[in-house]
Design a protein around this motif. Structure first.
Motif, mmCIF file in Angstrom:
data_model
loop_
_atom_site.group_PDB
_atom_site.id
_atom_site.type_symbol
_atom_site.label_atom_id
_atom_site.label_comp_id
_atom_site.label_asym_id
_atom_site.label_seq_id
_atom_site.Cartn_x
_atom_site.Cartn_y
_atom_site.Cartn_z
ATOM 1 N N VAL A 162 -54.600 20.136 -42.658
ATOM 2 C CA VAL A 162 -53.398 20.019 -43.501
ATOM 3 C C VAL A 162 -52.467 21.231 -43.377
ATOM 4 C CG1 VAL A 162 -54.547 20.889 -45.615
ATOM 5 C CG2 VAL A 162 -52.586 19.354 -45.814
ATOM 6 N N SER A 163 -53.019 22.406 -43.113
ATOM 7 C CA SER A 163 -52.139 23.583 -43.006
ATOM 8 C C SER A 163 -51.227 23.481 -41.783
ATOM 9 C CB SER A 163 -52.956 24.872 -42.957
ATOM 10 O OG SER A 163 -53.549 25.103 -44.213
ATOM 11 N N ARG B 126 -41.860 19.459 -44.233
ATOM 12 C CA ARG B 126 -41.553 20.086 -45.528
ATOM 13 C C ARG B 126 -40.236 19.559 -46.086
ATOM 14 N NH1 ARG B 126 -45.401 23.367 -46.496
ATOM 15 N NH2 ARG B 126 -44.466 23.767 -48.524
ATOM 16 N N SER C 290 -48.316 18.228 -55.365
ATOM 17 C CA SER C 290 -47.559 18.195 -54.105
ATOM 18 C C SER C 290 -48.490 18.314 -52.897
ATOM 19 C CB SER C 290 -46.498 19.295 -54.074
ATOM 20 O OG SER C 290 -47.092 20.574 -54.024
ATOM 21 N N GLY C 291 -49.651 18.953 -53.078
ATOM 22 C CA GLY C 291 -50.596 19.066 -51.970
ATOM 23 C C GLY C 291 -51.055 17.688 -51.502
ATOM 24 N N ARG D 100 -57.447 28.578 -44.728
ATOM 25 C CA ARG D 100 -56.285 27.777 -45.135
ATOM 26 C C ARG D 100 -55.256 28.664 -45.843
ATOM 27 N NH1 ARG D 100 -55.731 23.427 -48.789
ATOM 28 N NH2 ARG D 100 -57.796 23.616 -49.704
ATOM 29 N N GLY E 119 -48.373 23.483 -56.348
ATOM 30 C CA GLY E 119 -48.350 23.556 -54.891
ATOM 31 C C GLY E 119 -48.344 24.981 -54.389
ATOM 32 N N ARG E 120 -47.530 25.233 -53.351
ATOM 33 C CA ARG E 120 -47.474 26.570 -52.749
ATOM 34 C C ARG E 120 -46.064 27.168 -52.827
ATOM 35 N NH1 ARG E 120 -51.695 24.496 -52.450
ATOM 36 N NH2 ARG E 120 -53.536 24.989 -51.197
ATOM 37 N N ASP E 121 -45.060 26.281 -52.835
ATOM 38 C CA ASP E 121 -43.659 26.747 -52.756
ATOM 39 C C ASP E 121 -42.808 26.124 -53.862
ATOM 40 O OD1 ASP E 121 -43.815 24.123 -51.880
ATOM 41 O OD2 ASP E 121 -42.251 24.365 -50.370
ATOM 42 N N ARG F 11 -47.305 31.206 -42.572
ATOM 43 C CA ARG F 11 -46.363 30.328 -41.876
ATOM 44 C C ARG F 11 -44.929 30.809 -42.136
ATOM 45 N NH1 ARG F 11 -47.782 25.717 -46.025
ATOM 46 N NH2 ARG F 11 -46.301 26.243 -47.657
ATOM 47 N N TYR G 73 -48.799 16.422 -48.747
ATOM 48 C CA TYR G 73 -49.089 16.991 -47.424
ATOM 49 C C TYR G 73 -50.399 16.421 -46.888
ATOM 50 C CZ TYR G 73 -45.206 20.099 -48.285
ATOM 51 O OH TYR G 73 -43.943 20.571 -48.544
ATOM 52 N N ARG G 74 -51.347 16.196 -47.783
ATOM 53 C CA ARG G 74 -52.620 15.610 -47.359
ATOM 54 C C ARG G 74 -52.424 14.164 -46.890
ATOM 55 N NH1 ARG G 74 -57.392 18.232 -49.020
ATOM 56 N NH2 ARG G 74 -56.961 20.210 -50.082
ATOM 57 N N LYS H 235 -55.381 25.839 -60.029
ATOM 58 C CA LYS H 235 -54.047 25.375 -60.432
ATOM 59 C C LYS H 235 -53.995 23.881 -60.738
ATOM 60 C CE LYS H 235 -52.199 25.127 -55.726
ATOM 61 N NZ LYS H 235 -53.557 25.011 -55.125
ATOM 62 N N SER I 50 -48.490 21.010 -42.610
ATOM 63 C CA SER I 50 -47.537 21.477 -43.627
ATOM 64 C C SER I 50 -46.718 22.677 -43.142
ATOM 65 C CB SER I 50 -48.243 21.774 -44.951
ATOM 66 O OG SER I 50 -49.275 22.684 -44.765
ATOM 67 N N ASP J 4 -51.443 29.216 -44.788
ATOM 68 C CA ASP J 4 -50.373 28.835 -45.726
ATOM 69 C C ASP J 4 -49.493 30.036 -46.093
ATOM 70 O OD1 ASP J 4 -51.455 26.290 -45.692
ATOM 71 O OD2 ASP J 4 -52.523 26.510 -47.589
HETATM 72 O O1 DC Z 1 -53.066 22.045 -53.099
HETATM 73 P P1 DC Z 1 -53.873 21.526 -51.905
HETATM 74 O O2 DC Z 1 -55.013 22.421 -51.558
HETATM 75 O O3 DC Z 1 -54.291 20.104 -52.067
HETATM 76 O O4 DC Z 1 -52.847 21.573 -50.685
HETATM 77 C C1 DC Z 1 -53.234 21.173 -49.396
HETATM 78 C C2 DC Z 1 -52.375 21.867 -48.359
HETATM 79 O O5 DC Z 1 -51.043 21.387 -48.438
HETATM 80 C C3 DC Z 1 -52.284 23.374 -48.459
HETATM 81 O O6 DC Z 1 -53.302 24.003 -47.727
HETATM 82 C C4 DC Z 1 -50.920 23.678 -47.913
HETATM 83 C C5 DC Z 1 -50.126 22.420 -48.156
HETATM 84 N N1 DC Z 1 -49.178 22.529 -49.261
HETATM 85 C C6 DC Z 1 -47.970 23.124 -48.979
HETATM 86 O O7 DC Z 1 -47.761 23.603 -47.879
HETATM 87 N N2 DC Z 1 -47.023 23.175 -49.942
HETATM 88 C C7 DC Z 1 -47.232 22.676 -51.157
HETATM 89 N N3 DC Z 1 -46.265 22.725 -52.066
HETATM 90 C C8 DC Z 1 -48.487 22.087 -51.470
HETATM 91 C C9 DC Z 1 -49.452 22.052 -50.491
#
Ligand code: DC
Length: 230
Positions: free
Chosen positions: A104-105, A114, A40-41, A174, A134-136, A181, A44-45, A22, A108, A178
């Protein structure tokens, strides 16, 4: 398009598991569509990096929240790429370390973390159109955007991609954290189209993504600006 103040601003949401491709896809799309790409990750990092710098246990949510009250997080962009600093420091390559990947998980999953980062993510739309990965992003950050893609890839392909760039990252662990949660888990957002990149090259993945975005109503003049490089 993002530079035109009379054009309504919009967000393209790209979500998916770790190493699904992605970031690469979002970066290429941003370049070709002339949008700021927001990772966005990295936010969180960066929070995880700061917690580890301060020897804070990532599972101690009270301590993590107290840390957030003390530091200043600034998210902006340099050129067309997002940046994130904590008290003026950009941790840079340290964000990709094994220690960050492993913690990081947990960070986050803390709802207050968040909340704060989602607000910073939404702030981008105050001044520019964006493509955010990102994830969300499609489910929570910009649920109303019509432009949503969920990127996926086979687990072996994802693990191989991480190993290829020399990163130590337990991708499946991870992903499980993710996805499981309680707050804003990784999932396919309502309205998102799934794009599996397992057997795509970067170019064909970008072309497929642009087709999806066109079908979702992306202005044709932007989508038309994409010309695969030979
Ligand atoms: O995209 P990444 O692998 O760099 O993201 C690192 C961590 O950040 C991922 O394991 C979970 C968290 N994350 C999140 O919870 N929500 C997001 N929108 C982006 C990342």
């Amino acid at each position: 398009m993002s530079a035109n103040p009379t054009t309504p601003r919009f967000a393209i949401a790209i979500d998916g598991p770790a190493a699904s491709g992605k970031s690469t896809l979002a970066r290429e799309l941003a370049k070709r569509l002339g949008l700021v790409m927001v990772n966005s990750g990295a936010m969180y990092r960066a929070v995880t990096w700061q917690a580890l710098q301060e020897n804070i246990d990532p599972l101690d949510s009270d301590a993590v929240i107290a840390m957030l009250d003390r530091v200043h997080i600034h998210c902006g962009e340099i050129g067309m790429t997002s940046t994130c600093t904590i008290d003026g420091i950009d941790p840079g390559e340290a964000l990709r370390s094994e220690a960050i990947n492993a913690n990081v998980s947990a960070i986050s999953a803390i709802p207050e973390v968040r909340n704060r980062l989602v607000n910073l993510q939404r702030d981008y739309l105050d001044h520019t159109s964006i493509i955010m990965e990102g994830r969300d992003i499609g489910s929570v950050v910009f649920p109303d955007t019509p432009f949503k893609i969920y990127i996926d890839a086979d687990e072996e392909v994802r693990a191989a991609r991480r190993a290829h760039v020399g990163e130590v990252d337990s991708v499946s662990k991870r992903d499980a954290a993710d996805s499981e949660r309680i707050t804003a888990p990784l999932k396919i957002a309502d309205g998102a189209v799934v794009l599996d990149t397992s057997h795509h090259s970067i170019e064909s993945g970008v072309a497929a993504a642009i087709e999806i975005l066109k079908q979702q109503g992306l202005p044709v003049e932007m989508a038309g600006s994409y010309h695969p490089e030979t």
